[in-house]
Design a protein around this motif. Structure first.
Motif, PDB file in Angstrom:
ATOM      1  N   ARG A   2      38.842  30.418  42.690  1.00 54.48           N
ATOM      2  CA  ARG A   2      39.016  31.840  42.424  1.00 54.48           C
ATOM      3  C   ARG A   2      39.230  32.053  40.930  1.00 54.48           C
ATOM      4  O   ARG A   2      39.537  31.116  40.200  1.00 54.48           O
ATOM      5  N   PHE A   3      39.078  33.298  40.516  1.00 51.27           N
ATOM      6  CA  PHE A   3      39.235  33.633  39.102  1.00 51.27           C
ATOM      7  C   PHE A   3      40.334  34.678  38.955  1.00 51.27           C
ATOM      8  O   PHE A   3      40.414  35.623  39.748  1.00 51.27           O
ATOM      9  N   VAL A   4      41.184  34.469  37.962  1.00 50.77           N
ATOM     10  CA  VAL A   4      42.345  35.345  37.762  1.00 50.77           C
ATOM     11  C   VAL A   4      42.333  35.916  36.351  1.00 50.77           C
ATOM     12  O   VAL A   4      41.677  35.377  35.460  1.00 50.77           O
ATOM     13  N   SER A   5      43.088  36.989  36.166  1.00 47.59           N
ATOM     14  CA  SER A   5      43.143  37.641  34.860  1.00 47.59           C
ATOM     15  C   SER A   5      44.131  36.923  33.933  1.00 47.59           C
ATOM     16  O   SER A   5      45.184  36.471  34.372  1.00 47.59           O
ATOM     17  N   THR A   6      43.808  36.881  32.645  1.00 47.77           N
ATOM     18  CA  THR A   6      44.754  36.314  31.663  1.00 47.77           C
ATOM     19  C   THR A   6      46.041  37.134  31.598  1.00 47.77           C
ATOM     20  O   THR A   6      47.067  36.627  31.165  1.00 47.77           O
ATOM     21  N   PHE A   7      45.998  38.403  32.039  1.00 49.61           N
ATOM     22  CA  PHE A   7      47.219  39.211  32.043  1.00 49.61           C
ATOM     23  C   PHE A   7      48.040  38.963  33.304  1.00 49.61           C
ATOM     24  O   PHE A   7      49.191  39.386  33.390  1.00 49.61           O
ATOM     25  N   GLY A   8      47.420  38.319  34.292  1.00 44.82           N
ATOM     26  CA  GLY A   8      48.157  37.857  35.458  1.00 44.82           C
ATOM     27  C   GLY A   8      48.535  38.931  36.464  1.00 44.82           C
ATOM     28  O   GLY A   8      49.342  38.686  37.360  1.00 44.82           O
ATOM     29  N   HIS A   9      47.957  40.144  36.358  1.00 43.48           N
ATOM     30  CA  HIS A   9      48.367  41.199  37.280  1.00 43.48           C
ATOM     31  C   HIS A   9      47.400  41.412  38.437  1.00 43.48           C
ATOM     32  O   HIS A   9      47.822  41.583  39.571  1.00 43.48           O
ATOM     33  N   GLY A  10      46.115  41.426  38.150  1.00 43.23           N
ATOM     34  CA  GLY A  10      45.138  41.750  39.196  1.00 43.23           C
ATOM     35  C   GLY A  10      45.088  40.674  40.265  1.00 43.23           C
ATOM     36  O   GLY A  10      45.757  39.645  40.169  1.00 43.23           O
ATOM     37  N   PRO A  11      44.275  40.912  41.328  1.00 43.58           N
ATOM     38  CA  PRO A  11      44.108  39.920  42.379  1.00 43.58           C
ATOM     39  C   PRO A  11      43.225  38.768  41.904  1.00 43.58           C
ATOM     40  O   PRO A  11      42.471  38.917  40.946  1.00 43.58           O
ATOM     41  N   ALA A  12      43.336  37.610  42.579  1.00 40.58           N
ATOM     42  CA  ALA A  12      42.389  36.517  42.343  1.00 40.58           C
ATOM     43  C   ALA A  12      41.079  36.919  43.020  1.00 40.58           C
ATOM     44  O   ALA A  12      41.082  37.386  44.155  1.00 40.58           O
ATOM     45  N   VAL A  13      39.969  36.782  42.324  1.00 40.88           N
ATOM     46  CA  VAL A  13      38.685  37.258  42.861  1.00 40.88           C
ATOM     47  C   VAL A  13      37.663  36.125  42.904  1.00 40.88           C
ATOM     48  O   VAL A  13      37.846  35.065  42.302  1.00 40.88           O
ATOM     49  N   SER A  14      36.567  36.393  43.623  1.00 40.16           N
ATOM     50  CA  SER A  14      35.467  35.424  43.686  1.00 40.16           C
ATOM     51  C   SER A  14      34.742  35.389  42.346  1.00 40.16           C
ATOM     52  O   SER A  14      34.844  36.327  41.547  1.00 40.16           O
ATOM     53  N   PHE A  15      33.977  34.330  42.146  1.00 37.08           N
ATOM     54  CA  PHE A  15      33.190  34.242  40.921  1.00 37.08           C
ATOM     55  C   PHE A  15      32.237  35.423  40.814  1.00 37.08           C
ATOM     56  O   PHE A  15      32.075  36.027  39.760  1.00 37.08           O
ATOM     57  N   ARG A  16      31.606  35.744  41.948  1.00 34.30           N
ATOM     58  CA  ARG A  16      30.641  36.831  41.947  1.00 34.30           C
ATOM     59  C   ARG A  16      31.244  38.123  41.418  1.00 34.30           C
ATOM     60  O   ARG A  16      30.647  38.830  40.613  1.00 34.30           O
ATOM     61  N   ARG A  17      32.460  38.404  41.868  1.00 29.97           N
ATOM     62  CA  ARG A  17      33.089  39.641  41.427  1.00 29.97           C
ATOM     63  C   ARG A  17      33.434  39.568  39.929  1.00 29.97           C
ATOM     64  O   ARG A  17      33.209  40.524  39.187  1.00 29.97           O
ATOM     65  N   ALA A  18      33.976  38.441  39.507  1.00 32.76           N
ATOM     66  CA  ALA A  18      34.321  38.276  38.091  1.00 32.76           C
ATOM     67  C   ALA A  18      33.070  38.427  37.219  1.00 32.76           C
ATOM     68  O   ALA A  18      33.106  39.015  36.141  1.00 32.76           O
ATOM     69  N   LEU A  19      31.950  37.920  37.720  1.00 33.05           N
ATOM     70  CA  LEU A  19      30.686  37.950  36.984  1.00 33.05           C
ATOM     71  C   LEU A  19      30.197  39.383  36.774  1.00 33.05           C
ATOM     72  O   LEU A  19      29.815  39.774  35.676  1.00 33.05           O
ATOM     73  N   PHE A  20      30.207  40.176  37.843  1.00 35.39           N
ATOM     74  CA  PHE A  20      29.674  41.538  37.715  1.00 35.39           C
ATOM     75  C   PHE A  20      30.682  42.506  37.108  1.00 35.39           C
ATOM     76  O   PHE A  20      30.307  43.506  36.527  1.00 35.39           O
ATOM     77  N   GLU A  21      31.985  42.217  37.250  1.00 33.53           N
ATOM     78  CA  GLU A  21      33.006  43.106  36.680  1.00 33.53           C
ATOM     79  C   GLU A  21      33.172  42.905  35.181  1.00 33.53           C
ATOM     80  O   GLU A  21      33.486  43.828  34.452  1.00 33.53           O
ATOM     81  N   GLY A  22      33.025  41.667  34.724  1.00 32.85           N
ATOM     82  CA  GLY A  22      33.238  41.387  33.295  1.00 32.85           C
ATOM     83  C   GLY A  22      34.719  41.314  32.958  1.00 32.85           C
ATOM     84  O   GLY A  22      35.314  40.247  32.921  1.00 32.85           O
ATOM     85  N   LEU A  23      35.310  42.476  32.744  1.00 32.28           N
ATOM     86  CA  LEU A  23      36.733  42.570  32.424  1.00 32.28           C
ATOM     87  C   LEU A  23      37.534  42.723  33.719  1.00 32.28           C
ATOM     88  O   LEU A  23      37.114  43.425  34.628  1.00 32.28           O
ATOM     89  N   ASP A  26      43.086  44.773  35.172  1.00 29.11           N
ATOM     90  CA  ASP A  26      44.302  44.970  34.359  1.00 29.11           C
ATOM     91  C   ASP A  26      44.007  44.869  32.857  1.00 29.11           C
ATOM     92  O   ASP A  26      44.918  44.897  32.031  1.00 29.11           O
ATOM     93  N   GLY A  27      42.715  44.718  32.505  1.00 27.14           N
ATOM     94  CA  GLY A  27      42.344  44.664  31.090  1.00 27.14           C
ATOM     95  C   GLY A  27      42.307  43.250  30.527  1.00 27.14           C
ATOM     96  O   GLY A  27      41.936  43.046  29.371  1.00 27.14           O
ATOM     97  N   GLY A  28      42.700  42.257  31.318  1.00 26.34           N
ATOM     98  CA  GLY A  28      42.647  40.863  30.863  1.00 26.34           C
ATOM     99  C   GLY A  28      41.256  40.268  31.053  1.00 26.34           C
ATOM    100  O   GLY A  28      40.334  40.927  31.538  1.00 26.34           O
ATOM    101  N   LEU A  29      41.119  39.010  30.654  1.00 26.32           N
ATOM    102  CA  LEU A  29      39.849  38.301  30.829  1.00 26.32           C
ATOM    103  C   LEU A  29      39.974  37.361  32.023  1.00 26.32           C
ATOM    104  O   LEU A  29      41.032  36.774  32.247  1.00 26.32           O
ATOM    105  N   TYR A  30      38.876  37.198  32.740  1.00 25.45           N
ATOM    106  CA  TYR A  30      38.913  36.270  33.866  1.00 25.45           C
ATOM    107  C   TYR A  30      38.908  34.816  33.398  1.00 25.45           C
ATOM    108  O   TYR A  30      38.182  34.453  32.463  1.00 25.45           O
ATOM    109  N   VAL A  31      39.732  34.004  34.051  1.00 19.36           N
ATOM    110  CA  VAL A  31      39.745  32.549  33.832  1.00 19.36           C
ATOM    111  C   VAL A  31      39.781  31.874  35.207  1.00 19.36           C
ATOM    112  O   VAL A  31      40.258  32.466  36.176  1.00 19.36           O
ATOM    113  N   PRO A  32      39.298  30.629  35.300  1.00 21.57           N
ATOM    114  CA  PRO A  32      39.408  29.907  36.570  1.00 21.57           C
ATOM    115  C   PRO A  32      40.885  29.727  36.930  1.00 21.57           C
ATOM    116  O   PRO A  32      41.708  29.547  36.025  1.00 21.57           O
TER     117      PRO A  32
END
Ligand SMILES: *Cc1c(COP(=O)(O)O)cnc(C)c1O
Length: 447
Positions: A2-23, A26-32
């Motif tokens: 799963r991929f999580v935000s560097t700000f640590g607030h949003g939900p953990a999401v699938s790669f697909r979602r992180a890919l199409f959402e970009g940011l 919560d305004g953070g960047l996705y990381v594994p």
């Protein structure tokens, strides 16, 4: 994974979602959510492993929940259809100096690796979801990103690309890379600055009408779909090292720090790189952070290595997340230094004269920071700098420095003679909205 935000607030999401959402929301960047390790067996037999096998293995570590291995291999082969050679450049005392040439892709810069792989990942997910209509990739560019993204999506079915750039403010070589393709790529010359272009992109993503009527996505450098493929060539470089190599030091010409972040991830995967160097021009907030422990973003300054003119590098957040904000821990893995244009020019001339090797201004910053790091450490090492752009891409600058013409690759020469096509537009959301919708409607009806 799963991929999580560097700000640590949003939900953990699938790669697909992180890919199409970009940011992340919560305004953070996705990381594994964690960094896996390459299998010991794979690492033990790394030497001479082909690029496509390495690419498949690296992507599989992060994407095995989302895409099958045969599909990943197909996609990686298609994206990485050019060589990434490791070439001897120089000797420095008992150390070797080599360049990893990342500039043999279609737009002659390292961004092709990330952009081409990301485009194919998006295409893969979109194929299963076409009833929702075409996807429009909207990017703002001050030069290099537009070309890499436009070329990466060029001809991919189900995608439209719209590149916004400041009219008259990108170099002719950069401009031809996104204005001569046609087809599903539309170049829009905004009558304003690069900041206007970025503002318009942000406004478009927030616009209710556009969100309702079409699918918009971004492809800028913060997208995790561009970050992960960049890990591949660090593993590849270790696979290409001569058998008798010494401790490995890798210097990364840096702006937004995406390339460097991918390198630090590669180190955690377990590849034999001992140390990194963050090489910057006078936009040196990262070297300053390493020296003082304080991160002070500021306005960027213009330099010859324009793709590294970044005053507030956005991937810093990702590095902070990886190291828990501990500058001491980061210093163990990373060194850094910044150089001015005078030093860059002198180095391009000197290395060309002494070694017969021609560097563009970005790569030259990498060479300078590597040389300094090798001198500082004293012990013999195998030093590698990433050559991030082909010298022909910056021909006017490089030719003035070395006093002779730079050989231009065929593809670029052909592009330079093709007519440029662009739509001129006022820096106004209403005008952009209309343009995006009409383009979308034409694509949706198969026009
Ligand atoms: C984008 C770019 C860089 C900087 O890479 P980051 O990942 O933003 O640090 C360096 N060199 C060239 C030629 C580039 O186009």
């Amino acid at each position: 994974m799963r991929f999580v935000s560097t700000f640590g607030h949003g939900p953990a999401v699938s790669f697909r979602r992180a890919l199409f959402e970009g940011l992340a929301p919560d305004g953070g960047l996705y990381v594994p959510d964690h960094i896996p390790r390459l299998a010991p067996d794979f690492l033990a037999h790394l030497s001479k492993t082909p690029l496509d096998v390495i690419a498949t293995e690296v992507l599989r570590l992060f994407l095995h929940d989302d895409i099958s291995e045969p599909r990943l291999r197909e996609l990686a082969c298609d994206a990485l259809s050019f060589p990434i050679p490791l070439v001897d450049v120089d000797k420095r005392n008992a150390s070797d100096v080599m360049a990893l040439e990342l500039f043999h892709g279609p737009t002659l810069a390292f961004k092709d690796v990330g952009a081409r792989t990301m485009a194919r990942l998006m295409e893969h997910f979109h194929e299963g979801d076409t009833e929702r209509g075409p996807v429009t990739v909207l990017v703002a560019t001050s030069g290099d990103t537009g070309g890499a993204v436009a070329d990466a999506f060029y001809g991919l079915s189900g995608f439209q690309v719209v590149v916004l750039y400041p009219d008259g403010q990108v170099s002719p070589i950069q401009e031809v890379q996104f204005t001569t393709l046609g087809g599903n790529v539309l170049a829009v010359a905004i009558q304003g600055s690069f900041d206007d272009c970025q503002r318009l992109v942000k406004q478009a993503f927030l616009d209710a009408t556009l969100r309702e009527r079409m699918r918009l996505t971004s492809a800028n450098s913060i997208n995790v779909g561009r970050l992960l493929p960049q890990i591949i060539y660090y593993v590849h470089l270790v696979a290409r090292l001569p058998p008798e190599h010494r401790p490995v030091v890798v210097s990364v010409p840096s702006g937004n720090l995406g390339n460097l972040t991918a390198g630090l991830i590669a180190m955690r995967l377990g590849v034999a790189i001992d140390r990194f160097v963050a090489a910057t021009n006078t936009n040196d907030v990262m070297p300053e952070y390493l020296r003082t422990g304080r991160f002070t973003p500021r306005q960027s300054r213009q330099t010859l290595s324009s793709a590294m003119d970044v005053g507030d590098p956005n991937n810093f957040q990702r590095i902070q997340t990886m190291y828990g904000g501990d500058v001491e821990a980061l210093r163990v893995d990373l060194d850094g230094a910044g150089y001015d244009d005078g030093q860059v020019k002198a180095t391009i001339a000197e290395v060309h004269r002494r070694c017969g090797y021609l560097m563009d201004p970005h790569s030259a910053v990498g060479y300078l920071a590597l040389s300094a790091a090798l001198d500082r450490h004293g012990r013999p090492a195998t030093g590698i700098f990433l050559a991030t752009a082909h010298p022909a891409k910056f021909a006017p600058i490089v030719e003035a420095i070395v006093g002779q013409p730079v050989a231009v690759p065929d593809r670029l020469r052909q592009q330079l003679s093709r007519p440029r096509q662009m739509t001129k537009l006022a820096p106004d959301l209403g005008a952009l909205r209309q343009l995006l919708l009409s383009r979308h409607n034409a694509a949706a009806s198969g026009g």
